[in-house]
Design a protein around this motif. Sequence first.
Motif, PDB file in Angstrom:
ATOM      1  N   GLU B 467       0.709  -1.252   0.063  1.00 35.17           N
ATOM      2  CA  GLU B 467      -0.055   0.012  -0.152  1.00 35.17           C
ATOM      3  C   GLU B 467       0.865   1.336   0.057  1.00 35.17           C
ATOM      4  N   TRP B 470       0.588   3.567  -3.008  1.00 30.92           N
ATOM      5  CA  TRP B 470      -0.744   4.633  -3.338  1.00 30.92           C
ATOM      6  C   TRP B 470      -0.963   5.412  -2.157  1.00 30.92           C
ATOM      7  N   THR B 475       3.917   9.659  -4.127  1.00 34.82           N
ATOM      8  CA  THR B 475       4.272   8.311  -4.519  1.00 34.82           C
ATOM      9  C   THR B 475       3.575   7.826  -5.498  1.00 34.82           C
ATOM     10  N   ALA B 476       2.097   7.971  -5.207  1.00 34.38           N
ATOM     11  CA  ALA B 476       1.110   7.617  -6.381  1.00 34.38           C
ATOM     12  C   ALA B 476       1.153   8.483  -7.483  1.00 34.38           C
ATOM     13  N   THR B 477       1.397   9.625  -7.462  1.00 32.93           N
ATOM     14  CA  THR B 477       1.408  10.477  -8.720  1.00 32.93           C
ATOM     15  C   THR B 477       2.864  10.117  -9.487  1.00 32.93           C
ATOM     16  N   ALA B 480       1.905   6.843 -10.943  1.00 35.46           N
ATOM     17  CA  ALA B 480       1.005   6.992 -12.056  1.00 35.46           C
ATOM     18  C   ALA B 480       1.701   7.334 -13.589  1.00 35.46           C
TER      19      ALA B 480
END
Lengths: 162, 505
Positions: B467, B470, B475-477, B480
């Motif tokens: 996890e 995200w 980190t999520a950006t 992506a």
Amino acid sequence: MKFLNDKDRVGCSFILVFALVYFYASFDIPLSTLPGNEVFTARTLPMYLSILTIGFCLLRIFYPERKEAGDTIAAAVRSFRWRPFALLSGLMLAYSLSFKFLGFGIATVLFLFAGFYILKERRLWLSFLVAAGLTLFMWLILTQLFDIYLDNGDLYRILTGE
Amino acid sequence: MLDGILQGLDTAFMPINLLLVLVGCFAGTFIGMLPGLGPVSAIALMIPITYGFDPSSGLILMAGVYYGAVFGGSTSAILINAPGVSGAVATAFDGYPMAQRGEAGKALALAAYASFSGGTIGAIFLFVFVPILAKVSLSFQSADYFALMLFGLSAITAFAGKGQVMKAVIMTLLGLMLATVGEDPSGIQRFTFGITDLYDGISFLLLSMATFAIAEALIVILRPEPKQSEDSTPNFKTLGSMKLSKDEIKTIAPTVARSSVLGFFVGILPGAGATIASFLAYGMERNFASLKEKLRFGKGSLIGLAAPETANNAASTGSFVPLLTLGIPGSATTAVMLGALLSYGVQPGPRLYLDHPDVFWSVIISMYLGNIILLVLNLPLIPYISKLLDIPKQFLTPIILFLSLIGVYLVSFNTVDLTMMVVIGVIAVGIRILNFPLAPLLLGFILGGMLEENLRRALLISDGSLEFLWLRPITATIIAVTIVTLLMPLVSAYRERQRNNTTND
């Protein structure tokens, strides 16, 4: 296109073999006994890397990219001069293996002189002068200017009794 | 920040450091001209020499060598149509035709002015962006670093070119696998098979010299001698005038401005580098050009020469951004510099800006000084420096091989490294014949250790859960963007296939 003439398939086959050996060898990596380290061990990354590589290589071998007709291994190496390539590779290997025994000076002069000869330089005196001159120049710069130690070699020690 | 800049100025303008930039630029120009020795090899050869220096002086010498090598590569591209570095390939498109029609002097001067302008604008951007990015990256955690490294690796595959993406991915994985050889961060030996020389892993310098310098020199030997035709014979005796008219300067000014900005931002992207930047700038200017000017491209167009030259220098400057702010090398050259910094005990990254402001700023200032030296001192000396290209190949190739071997030996003083280097060099020749890209291998190898360390830390913090990928927006950006970067070439290949099928139907 025949398998053995296809650059991608041959390349991927070599890497596939490497990845398989790597995967097999990764089972020999000892596991850490430290508590908490079981989440990520020394084996984790090697295992995943080899599985990914094997997968991608197989994909490329069985689903090759469409390529132009002339893009083959045979066409790529048709006019290559293998003899000087093999001789120079061998010479480098000989240089690396004899360096410890002959020492920087003798090994380098011999390497350069033989290298010039392999590439068809037949003015032997000029070759020798260039080889010896460059070796002396490098030796002076490295040892006298930058104070870097260069080994004289076992031969020198045998001859001088040091 | 001002204190840091003043410290940097103090360090950069110390007489010894000024001398080092000067020596670096000259040495770099010489080395960069030689086919087979680019900036990577040039800087690698400097590492043993700079061991006795303090970090600032060592890096200043390397920065000078870097710019000199890029400039030297362009010089041989213009004079003999043999780009010393891949970033100068696009320079040869219009530089060499100019030399053929007796305007070699003008082409060299234009290349130098364009490089200088690209370097200047790049340096200004570096001044502005690096401190901001360094501050932002201070808040980065291991999950973000892991994501960034994945992005770096995906970027190099995305830039790999048509039909090369999958091969670039495989080569990156191969590089990552080679990076696991030796002791892992918890002290466990991996893939060493009891060989003590492998306990410290494979040396980066060894791998880079073997795959670039040795392999390139051996490839030159393998290829048949080009037949010398009269029009391809270099003519250094008649360089011609080095002056540019006001109209010519007016024509290239917008090109220089556009290519600098493009080059800098392409240079920041890990894996893209000077080569991609120069080709992109060349293509962009060709699109912007009038129909009449478009026809001149490839036949000695001033714009066609200025665009790649500006972009490759701006990109060289841009490639320092990820190194100085994040500690992540974006190119093989900055990777060698990372290795050198680590050997000095300096950890590049956001803390460098705070902990070693003298090193941080003096390097940036010296990079600009290098540009000035190249313009003021190197350019007038080009007619003399270019005599180096007259050295017969039968002398040059063994000397290049010797310099590469001794460069690696002087770092480890281990002859086993020399043997490994020869073996890897020969394998690299095979890889090149099979048309697999080597740059992703090197980048994978460099980032491998850091990637594993950050992944381990992130997984331990998140108790084994994925996890962390995200949970934080940053980190999520990055993840992506990485996925988009990886999918982009696949989508465009699919679209092209669809288009071809429609046309065939």
